[in-house]
Motif scaffolding. Sequence first.
Motif, PDB file in Angstrom:
ATOM      1  N   LYS A 103      58.278  62.674  38.431  1.00 33.82           N
ATOM      2  CA  LYS A 103      57.487  62.006  36.951  1.00 33.82           C
ATOM      3  C   LYS A 103      57.873  63.461  35.995  1.00 33.82           C
ATOM      4  CE  LYS A 103      54.314  58.808  38.248  1.00 33.82           C
ATOM      5  NZ  LYS A 103      54.523  57.446  38.023  1.00 33.82           N
ATOM      6  N   ALA A 118      55.247  59.079  24.940  1.00 35.80           N
ATOM      7  CA  ALA A 118      53.977  60.241  24.896  1.00 35.80           C
ATOM      8  C   ALA A 118      53.635  61.364  25.240  1.00 35.80           C
ATOM      9  CB  ALA A 118      53.173  59.013  26.095  1.00 35.80           C
ATOM     10  N   VAL A 139      45.741  59.406  29.484  1.00 36.06           N
ATOM     11  CA  VAL A 139      46.403  58.983  31.091  1.00 36.06           C
ATOM     12  C   VAL A 139      46.640  59.938  32.218  1.00 36.06           C
ATOM     13  CG1 VAL A 139      47.826  57.668  32.070  1.00 36.06           C
ATOM     14  CG2 VAL A 139      47.052  56.649  30.322  1.00 36.06           C
ATOM     15  N   LYS A 141      48.392  61.326  35.622  1.00 33.14           N
ATOM     16  CA  LYS A 141      49.524  61.415  36.471  1.00 33.14           C
ATOM     17  C   LYS A 141      49.783  62.339  37.547  1.00 33.14           C
ATOM     18  CE  LYS A 141      51.864  58.353  33.083  1.00 33.14           C
ATOM     19  NZ  LYS A 141      53.199  57.615  32.607  1.00 33.14           N
ATOM     20  N   VAL A 151      48.396  56.762  39.021  1.00 39.89           N
ATOM     21  CA  VAL A 151      48.122  56.808  37.561  1.00 39.89           C
ATOM     22  C   VAL A 151      46.563  56.495  36.821  1.00 39.89           C
ATOM     23  CG1 VAL A 151      49.325  55.721  35.911  1.00 39.89           C
ATOM     24  CG2 VAL A 151      50.439  56.563  37.588  1.00 39.89           C
ATOM     25  N   GLU A 181      48.742  62.828  29.502  1.00 36.54           N
ATOM     26  CA  GLU A 181      49.929  62.417  28.443  1.00 36.54           C
ATOM     27  C   GLU A 181      48.336  61.353  27.609  1.00 36.54           C
ATOM     28  OE1 GLU A 181      53.264  60.698  31.532  1.00 36.54           O
ATOM     29  OE2 GLU A 181      52.617  58.677  30.025  1.00 36.54           O
ATOM     30  N   HIS A 182      49.199  61.477  26.383  1.00 35.95           N
ATOM     31  CA  HIS A 182      48.653  59.925  25.994  1.00 35.95           C
ATOM     32  C   HIS A 182      48.667  58.870  26.053  1.00 35.95           C
ATOM     33  CE1 HIS A 182      48.042  63.070  22.182  1.00 35.95           C
ATOM     34  NE2 HIS A 182      47.658  63.990  23.096  1.00 35.95           N
ATOM     35  N   CYS A 183      47.368  58.279  25.529  1.00 39.43           N
ATOM     36  CA  CYS A 183      47.571  56.593  26.005  1.00 39.43           C
ATOM     37  C   CYS A 183      48.144  56.238  24.817  1.00 39.43           C
ATOM     38  CB  CYS A 183      46.301  56.418  25.975  1.00 39.43           C
ATOM     39  SG  CYS A 183      46.373  54.557  26.436  1.00 39.43           S
ATOM     40  N   LEU A 184      49.125  55.750  25.182  1.00 41.09           N
ATOM     41  CA  LEU A 184      49.916  54.272  24.297  1.00 41.09           C
ATOM     42  C   LEU A 184      49.388  53.290  24.243  1.00 41.09           C
ATOM     43  CD1 LEU A 184      53.859  55.703  25.042  1.00 41.09           C
ATOM     44  CD2 LEU A 184      52.104  56.260  23.250  1.00 41.09           C
ATOM     45  N   GLU A 188      54.221  45.415  27.768  1.00 44.60           N
ATOM     46  CA  GLU A 188      54.837  46.395  28.221  1.00 44.60           C
ATOM     47  C   GLU A 188      56.373  45.574  28.473  1.00 44.60           C
ATOM     48  OE1 GLU A 188      53.398  48.887  31.728  1.00 44.60           O
ATOM     49  OE2 GLU A 188      52.073  48.494  30.754  1.00 44.60           O
ATOM     50  N   LYS A 210      51.602  43.798  36.675  1.00 43.96           N
ATOM     51  CA  LYS A 210      51.447  44.697  37.979  1.00 43.96           C
ATOM     52  C   LYS A 210      49.743  44.382  38.748  1.00 43.96           C
ATOM     53  CE  LYS A 210      54.410  48.758  36.877  1.00 43.96           C
ATOM     54  NZ  LYS A 210      54.417  48.212  35.344  1.00 43.96           N
ATOM     55  N   MET A 269      56.977  50.704  25.936  1.00 46.53           N
ATOM     56  CA  MET A 269      56.044  50.314  25.760  1.00 46.53           C
ATOM     57  C   MET A 269      56.162  50.216  24.092  1.00 46.53           C
ATOM     58  SD  MET A 269      51.897  51.221  26.249  1.00 46.53           S
ATOM     59  CE  MET A 269      51.312  51.005  27.588  1.00 46.53           C
ATOM     60  N   ILE A 278      57.849  54.665  29.035  1.00 45.41           N
ATOM     61  CA  ILE A 278      56.913  54.951  30.292  1.00 45.41           C
ATOM     62  C   ILE A 278      57.142  55.800  31.142  1.00 45.41           C
ATOM     63  CG2 ILE A 278      54.940  54.190  31.453  1.00 45.41           C
ATOM     64  CD1 ILE A 278      53.630  53.305  29.214  1.00 45.41           C
ATOM     65  N   GLU A 279      58.013  54.878  31.594  1.00 44.85           N
ATOM     66  CA  GLU A 279      59.322  55.305  32.976  1.00 44.85           C
ATOM     67  C   GLU A 279      60.312  54.881  33.201  1.00 44.85           C
ATOM     68  OE1 GLU A 279      57.336  54.259  36.726  1.00 44.85           O
ATOM     69  OE2 GLU A 279      57.306  52.332  36.006  1.00 44.85           O
TER      70      GLU A 279
HETATM   71  P1  AMP Z   1      53.774  54.888  36.056  1.00 44.80           P
HETATM   72  O1  AMP Z   1      53.662  54.889  37.158  1.00 44.80           O
HETATM   73  O2  AMP Z   1      54.372  55.687  35.578  1.00 44.80           O
HETATM   74  O3  AMP Z   1      54.432  53.545  35.032  1.00 44.80           O
HETATM   75  O4  AMP Z   1      52.436  53.816  34.981  1.00 44.80           O
HETATM   76  C1  AMP Z   1      51.366  52.349  35.523  1.00 44.80           C
HETATM   77  C2  AMP Z   1      51.591  51.805  34.650  1.00 44.80           C
HETATM   78  O5  AMP Z   1      50.218  53.269  33.882  1.00 44.80           O
HETATM   79  C3  AMP Z   1      51.847  51.612  33.209  1.00 44.80           C
HETATM   80  O6  AMP Z   1      52.614  50.587  33.865  1.00 44.80           O
HETATM   81  C4  AMP Z   1      51.239  51.422  31.776  1.00 44.80           C
HETATM   82  O7  AMP Z   1      50.630  50.018  32.212  1.00 44.80           O
HETATM   83  C5  AMP Z   1      50.233  52.086  32.442  1.00 44.80           C
HETATM   84  N1  AMP Z   1      50.389  53.709  31.807  1.00 44.80           N
HETATM   85  C6  AMP Z   1      51.559  54.763  32.533  1.00 44.80           C
HETATM   86  N2  AMP Z   1      51.565  55.270  31.230  1.00 44.80           N
HETATM   87  C7  AMP Z   1      50.830  54.985  30.085  1.00 44.80           C
HETATM   88  C8  AMP Z   1      50.328  55.873  29.048  1.00 44.80           C
HETATM   89  N3  AMP Z   1      51.259  56.830  28.823  1.00 44.80           N
HETATM   90  N4  AMP Z   1      49.816  55.201  27.887  1.00 44.80           N
HETATM   91  C9  AMP Z   1      48.823  53.998  28.309  1.00 44.80           C
HETATM   92  N5  AMP Z   1      48.946  53.730  29.474  1.00 44.80           N
HETATM   93  C10 AMP Z   1      49.708  54.070  30.080  1.00 44.80           C
END
Ligand code: AMP
Length: 417
Positions: A103, A118, A139, A141, A151, A181-184, A188, A210, A269, A278-279
């Motif tokens: 990540k 973010a 957030v 991770k 996460v 991380e800032h929350c967005l 999605e 999910k 997002m 996001i990823e």
């Molecule tokens: P990831 O494993 O990075 O895909 O994160 C899993 C889930 O967490 C994502 O599908 C989002 O729903 C949520 N998420 C991850 N990053 C953020 C973010 N910066 N802001 C808000 N939600 C997030």
Amino acid sequence: MKILVTGKGGREHALITALSEYPGAHELFAYPGSDAIATLATRVDVPGLPELIDWMLAQKIDLCVAGEEAWLVKDRGLANLCEEAGIPCWGPRKEAAQLEASKTFAKKFLKRHQIPTADFAITTTAEEARAALTQFPIVLKFDGLAAGKGVAVCPNLEEAEAFITDVMEKRIFGAGDLLVEHCLTGPEISIFASVCDDQFHILMPARDYKRIRDNDQGPNTGGMGAVASRQLADPALMERIQREIVQPTVDGLIRDGLRYRGFLYFGLMLTPTGPQVIEYNCRFGDPEAEAVMPMVRGDFARYVFAAAKGAPQPELIHFADGWSICLISASAGYPASSRNGDVISGLDQVKDAHVYHCGTRRNEQGNFETNGGRVLAIVAQGSTRQEARAKAYAASEKVTFDGLQRRSDIGQMHFED
Ligand code: AMP
Ligand code: GLY
């Protein structure tokens, strides 16, 4: 053509079905595959990657398609080893697959190439992580393997502190950095591109669900369902995603010397200020593949082969109109655990839908039983979302096993009507 697909789940069952359905008499192989996949592809039983490469050379395999991500970063990397052996591989080299595996690698890549994502801080100690808690929600991770639990979207200081204590002091997932991380906010969407060096082709978008329970309640899972349709994103949004995210990502890979041939998955997002990453995943999504693959028209095998060899022919496929909806049936205990050995009934009653096996096996009587957390993906298409939904639920009601968990709001939640 002789084609080998790596993986064993519903995504690979859907990919292999798509490869088998289109023109040309292809011989299909799966490593390791599953009992269900064995009806379409011969399973290969070798102990590891070096032996798989030897086996592919001996069998004169024309194309290797990476389904799951694990082999891409294992040992010296599936794609790297295929390349050395002269076998066209649809899946990126190990160096590029770090976009999914790490990540922090992905975040640094996004920042370096000015791709919207973010704001973040990479922290190596609990003190650093606490100092980075500047606003809520926030957030956190963990940058390493955490069985989908790495996460945390924390609404307040208390929850953030608790996660930091678990991850950075108790080290419940082992050693590794923590991203803050800032929350967005916003809906999605999953975007898939076939990337071949400096070229790309954007496929049909999808959305996955999910959380384990209806109304997005309960813990995160690998995905409890998915919706795919061109109508998920209008042309103006797709153009923006291409311009601001996909093109700069492909340019960034080239600039960083990271050769990429394979599916690239953008988890986005759609925030009020525009789409943000996001990823990345270096493969097709699961269960998104199960929703998208039945919508592919044309010669999918030749499409993948051409791109893996470096001369993509996007015109070989197109996508159907309408909607595709995938419903996951999960086993008792999932996602905390999973129960194996529950006999599945009603599979032969399913009409007008695809059934892809995510985690099943044949028992001694030759019947399918559960063998994993996510068990089956039941997928139907329709000209409207409502029609696809009705067909998918009607088909899925035929199939049962003890302890079955299935959401009832796939294709309904996150839509306005
Ligand atoms: P990831 O494993 O990075 O895909 O994160 C899993 C889930 O967490 C994502 O599908 C989002 O729903 C949520 N998420 C991850 N990053 C953020 C973010 N910066 N802001 C808000 N939600 C997030
Ligand atoms: N459906 C999410 C993933 O494949 O990672």
